[in-house]
Write a protein that holds these residues in place. Structure first.
Motif, mmCIF file in Angstrom:
data_model
loop_
_atom_site.group_PDB
_atom_site.id
_atom_site.type_symbol
_atom_site.label_atom_id
_atom_site.label_comp_id
_atom_site.label_asym_id
_atom_site.label_seq_id
_atom_site.Cartn_x
_atom_site.Cartn_y
_atom_site.Cartn_z
ATOM 1 N N GLN A 1 1.005 -1.232 0.005
ATOM 2 C CA GLN A 1 -0.059 -0.039 -0.018
ATOM 3 C C GLN A 1 0.822 1.222 0.119
ATOM 4 O OE1 GLN A 1 -1.061 2.589 2.745
ATOM 5 N NE2 GLN A 1 0.807 1.869 3.650
ATOM 6 N N GLY A 2 2.018 1.150 0.705
ATOM 7 C CA GLY A 2 2.761 2.354 0.649
ATOM 8 C C GLY A 2 3.550 2.725 -0.794
ATOM 9 N N TYR A 3 3.759 1.697 -1.364
ATOM 10 C CA TYR A 3 4.532 1.724 -2.582
ATOM 11 C C TYR A 3 3.407 2.115 -3.669
ATOM 12 C CZ TYR A 3 7.601 0.964 -6.561
ATOM 13 O OH TYR A 3 8.484 1.042 -7.675
ATOM 14 N N GLU A 4 2.360 1.919 -3.543
ATOM 15 C CA GLU A 4 1.102 2.117 -4.547
ATOM 16 C C GLU A 4 0.808 3.784 -4.047
ATOM 17 O OE1 GLU A 4 -2.711 2.712 -5.892
ATOM 18 O OE2 GLU A 4 -2.656 2.561 -3.867
ATOM 19 N N ILE A 5 0.896 4.077 -2.920
ATOM 20 C CA ILE A 5 0.809 5.441 -2.830
ATOM 21 C C ILE A 5 1.996 6.415 -3.428
ATOM 22 C CG2 ILE A 5 0.953 7.414 -0.965
ATOM 23 C CD1 ILE A 5 -0.576 5.390 1.102
ATOM 24 N N MET A 6 3.238 5.793 -3.381
ATOM 25 C CA MET A 6 4.344 6.339 -3.991
ATOM 26 C C MET A 6 3.974 6.437 -5.593
ATOM 27 S SD MET A 6 5.976 7.612 -1.687
ATOM 28 C CE MET A 6 7.542 7.927 -1.862
ATOM 29 N N LEU A 7 3.503 5.403 -6.107
ATOM 30 C CA LEU A 7 3.251 5.266 -7.723
ATOM 31 C C LEU A 7 2.325 6.352 -8.123
ATOM 32 C CD1 LEU A 7 3.066 1.412 -8.606
ATOM 33 C CD2 LEU A 7 4.394 3.096 -9.447
ATOM 34 N N THR A 8 1.287 6.441 -7.066
ATOM 35 C CA THR A 8 0.055 7.436 -7.411
ATOM 36 C C THR A 8 0.652 8.770 -7.677
ATOM 37 O OG1 THR A 8 -1.495 5.900 -6.500
ATOM 38 C CG2 THR A 8 -2.256 8.204 -6.972
ATOM 39 N N LEU A 9 1.435 8.953 -6.657
ATOM 40 C CA LEU A 9 2.127 10.547 -6.530
ATOM 41 C C LEU A 9 2.878 10.645 -7.540
ATOM 42 C CD1 LEU A 9 2.649 10.685 -2.782
ATOM 43 C CD2 LEU A 9 0.976 11.918 -3.993
ATOM 44 N N CYS A 10 3.677 9.818 -7.940
ATOM 45 C CA CYS A 10 4.886 10.018 -8.977
ATOM 46 C C CYS A 10 4.020 10.103 -10.198
ATOM 47 C CB CYS A 10 5.849 8.785 -8.816
ATOM 48 S SG CYS A 10 6.763 8.988 -7.382
ATOM 49 N N GLY A 11 2.959 9.312 -10.522
ATOM 50 C CA GLY A 11 2.328 9.380 -11.769
ATOM 51 C C GLY A 11 1.223 10.912 -11.895
ATOM 52 N N GLY A 12 1.432 11.558 -10.597
ATOM 53 C CA GLY A 12 0.586 12.727 -10.770
ATOM 54 C C GLY A 12 1.228 14.005 -10.776
#
Ligand code: BYC
Length: 331
Positions: free
Chosen positions: A182-193
């Motif tokens: 879940q942490g990595y998925e938050i980072m993925l979302t932010l980095c794709g934002g």
């Protein structure tokens, strides 16, 4: 239970011999070498018991104190879904603390005593939880890096020689994997934002990278307990070995996110197939574990307040248990 003036937080020298005979110690080591699990009622050297009480109770305290930095963002999660996930994660950490306190209790130390040792400052908890969570991206960084480091350290603990600890770790590790994802998925979302979101993710990585590496403990030359704990198969790998494994798996994950690990000297060595990194600021680590990190005071104040606020619940449970016992005695 505690002979020879040993304290329950295990502060005395674990190498100090107990009242055991050479034959007992040799027989115990033979069981360890044969990969037999040591169970609560089995004979064990006093120093083995003391080492486990120290490590397991510190681990439990880390889980409980570790709820605070993430709990800080529960009311500010960016969506209902994120809030529900974070709530579940923080509750999992409470559960980990409880399994671990129970595992430590099998060694003859009471939960009250362990909590008292935490609140008096006698027992440690992980250095990482003395850093603040300044933005939502920190929740991503904690899941990715802190839970990632925790898994790297805890998977080998599933094979720890002490049965109750090893079994508690199996369930903890399953939950930690979800936390890391879940942490990595938050980072993925932010980095794709947006650029601003990606900058938040980079800032979180900048602040959590070095403290995450410090979670593995001092380097091997300064790790006072490692040699004995490895001989007893409590620890299966040294602090530096686990730290290196963590760096090797995490750097490519940062690259995938398009983020830069905050270390100018980070290089992949083709021959060793490992990343080389700059020196860790051990002064910072020792300052934090001595109580002088950015949030040590705040974390302990909050923990003490929670203990005081919960006094009525413990009192009510005690009175209820007494009433039930009196009723069944009278029946
Ligand atoms: N922080 O001889 P060493 C989580 C102390 S929570 C503070 O290498 P050892 C999560 C060490 O205690 C995960 N102190 O020790 C929760 C010793 O001092 P004492 C927490 C540290 O025990 C919520 C001294 O330094 N994980 O995942 O052989 C939200 C010398 O060290 C630290 C565990 O607790 C540190 N980082 O090895 C999110 C894992 N490092 O006691 C996530 C279980 C060292 O002599 N513990 N010290 O005064 C272990 O695996 C081992 O205890 C350690 C240290 C590898 C941490």
């Amino acid at each position: 239970m505690y002979t020879q003036g040993l304290d329950q937080a295990g502060k005395s020298d674990p190498a100090k011999p107990g009242p055991e005979t050479r034959e007992q110690l040799d027989a115990f080591q033979t069981r360890i070498d044969a990969e037999e699990k040591i169970e609560a009622k089995d004979w064990m050297p006093e120093a083995y018991r003391r080492t486990l009480v120290r490590q397991i109770s510190q681990h439990a305290h880390s889980e409980i104190i570790g709820m605070q930095p993430e709990g800080n963002w529960l009311t500010r999660a960016p969506s209902l879904k994120r809030k529900a996930i974070l709530l579940a994660k923080v509750q999992d950490e409470a559960g980990h603390g409880l399994y671990l306190y129970s595992a430590a209790e099998t060694l003859g130390v009471s939960r009250d005593q362990m909590v008292a040792d935490l609140l008096s400052g006698k027992a440690k908890y992980s250095s990482i939880f003395n850093y603040p969570t300044l933005s939502w991206a920190d929740i991503g960084a904690i899941g990715w890096l802190v839970d990632g480091a925790a898994i790297m350290n805890q998977i080998p603990l599933c094979r720890c020689s002490y049965g109750p600890y090893s079994r508690a770790m199996i369930r903890v590790c399953k939950e930690e994997s979800f936390h890391q994802r879940q942490g990595y998925e938050i980072m993925l979302t932010l980095c794709g934002g947006t650029a601003e979101q990606k900058a938040m993710a980079q800032d979180a990585l900048n602040r959590f990278w070095w403290p995450s590496l410090m979670m593995f403990g001092p380097n091997d030359a300064n790790s006072t307990h490692s040699a004995q704990s490895m001989a007893w198969k409590i620890k299966r790998f040294s602090n530096d070995e686990l730290r290196q494994k963590f760096i090797d798996v995490t750097v490519p994950q940062a690259e995938f996110l398009g983020l830069t690990v905050p270390d100018d000297e980070l290089r992949y060595n083709e021959e060793t197939e490992h990343y080389e990194h700059s020196d860790i600021d051990w002064q910072e680590f020792f300052d934090v574990i001595a109580g002088n990190g950015p949030c040590n005071k705040q974390r302990m104040e909050k923990r003490r307040k929670a203990q005081d606020d919960g006094a009525w619940v413990r009192e009510a449970a005690r009175v209820y248990a007494e009433k039930k016992a009196a009723a069944s005695a009278a029946a």
